[in-house]
Motif scaffolding. Structure first.
Motif, short mmCIF file in Angstrom:
data_model
loop_
_atom_site.label_atom_id
_atom_site.label_comp_id
_atom_site.label_asym_id
_atom_site.label_seq_id
_atom_site.Cartn_x
_atom_site.Cartn_y
_atom_site.Cartn_z
N VAL A 1 -37.16 14.87 35.89
CA VAL A 1 -35.87 15.64 35.17
C VAL A 1 -35.95 16.71 36.48
CG1 VAL A 1 -34.74 16.69 33.97
CG2 VAL A 1 -35.50 14.19 33.49
N VAL A 2 -37.11 17.65 36.14
CA VAL A 2 -37.18 18.66 36.95
C VAL A 2 -37.05 18.94 38.55
CG1 VAL A 2 -39.05 20.57 37.76
CG2 VAL A 2 -37.99 19.97 35.07
N VAL A 3 -37.83 18.02 39.16
CA VAL A 3 -37.77 17.50 40.40
C VAL A 3 -36.73 17.03 40.72
CG1 VAL A 3 -38.71 15.43 42.45
CG2 VAL A 3 -40.69 17.18 40.54
N VAL A 4 -35.66 15.79 40.69
CA VAL A 4 -34.41 15.84 40.80
C VAL A 4 -33.68 16.91 40.45
CG1 VAL A 4 -32.17 13.94 39.96
CG2 VAL A 4 -34.56 13.30 39.82
N LEU A 5 -33.89 17.93 39.15
CA LEU A 5 -32.37 19.11 40.22
C LEU A 5 -32.80 19.73 40.91
CD1 LEU A 5 -32.30 19.26 35.65
CD2 LEU A 5 -30.41 18.60 37.04
N LYS B 1 -54.59 7.45 19.89
CA LYS B 1 -53.98 7.52 20.98
C LYS B 1 -52.13 7.08 21.13
CE LYS B 1 -58.40 5.47 22.42
NZ LYS B 1 -58.44 5.48 24.32
N ILE B 2 -51.33 6.84 20.01
CA ILE B 2 -50.28 6.76 20.57
C ILE B 2 -49.24 7.80 20.88
CG2 ILE B 2 -48.16 5.73 19.18
CD1 ILE B 2 -49.85 3.93 17.84
N ILE B 3 -49.57 8.65 19.83
CA ILE B 3 -49.08 10.37 19.95
C ILE B 3 -49.53 11.03 21.14
CG2 ILE B 3 -49.32 12.75 19.08
CD1 ILE B 3 -49.70 11.49 16.43
N GLU B 4 -50.98 10.86 21.71
CA GLU B 4 -51.40 11.06 22.79
C GLU B 4 -50.29 10.18 24.42
OE1 GLU B 4 -55.52 10.45 23.51
OE2 GLU B 4 -55.93 12.52 21.96
N ALA C 1 -43.88 14.19 29.12
CA ALA C 1 -44.16 15.22 29.68
C ALA C 1 -43.66 14.52 31.75
CB ALA C 1 -45.22 15.61 30.27
N LEU C 2 -44.02 12.70 31.75
CA LEU C 2 -43.71 12.60 32.98
C LEU C 2 -42.42 12.53 32.84
CD1 LEU C 2 -46.33 10.15 33.48
CD2 LEU C 2 -45.86 11.65 34.64
N PHE C 3 -41.09 12.31 32.13
CA PHE C 3 -39.88 11.92 32.23
C PHE C 3 -39.42 13.70 32.25
CE2 PHE C 3 -35.75 12.76 29.83
CZ PHE C 3 -35.00 11.37 30.87
#
Length: 134
Positions: A26-30, A10-13, A20-22
């Protein structure tokens, strides 16, 4: 399966989801920044610098505003130091109100106020002043 290995899973997931959200943020801001740069190259703000004069009204009640690198000025006073321009729409703030204009021709010399439902005047770029604005 032991309870410990489930907890580790669960911690790994959760870590993978957070990372992935981070990266998605970042992709959206760029992408937004790149799009803004693209618009600035294709539709430079300097193309609409000048004095915009309301059309088809009496001379004493004509509305005028000036766009320049300093922002938007009305009656000699700066009302906003920033305006948005995407080649189709011009937008700036006056106090807490947004003024939005739509371009009416390909030469980008006529715009129409579209942010107010009851009155949508047409403004024309005054060529005699356009070359003097920096």
């Amino acid at each position: 399966m032991s309870t410990l290995s489930r907890g580790n899973k669960k911690i790994i997931e959760r870590t993978i989801v957070i990372v992935a959200l981070f990266f998605a943020v970042v992709v959206v801001v760029l992408a937004d920044k790149l799009y803004d740069r693209y618009l600035a190259k294709v539709y430079p703000k300097s193309a609409i610098y000048g004095i915009w004069v309301e059309q088809n009204v009496a001379a004493y009640s004509t509305d005028k505003f000036m766009l320049s690198s300093a922002g938007v000025a009305v009656d000699g006073g700066v009302v906003d130091t920033h305006f948005d321009w995407n080649g189709s729409y011009l937008e700036y703030n006056v106090g807490d109100k947004v003024r939005r204009y739509k371009v009416l021709n390909e030469q980008m010399t006529e715009i129409q106020l579209v942010s107010e439902a009851h009155y949508q005047p047409v403004f024309r770029l005054s060529r005699k002043y356009q070359d003097n604005i920096h």
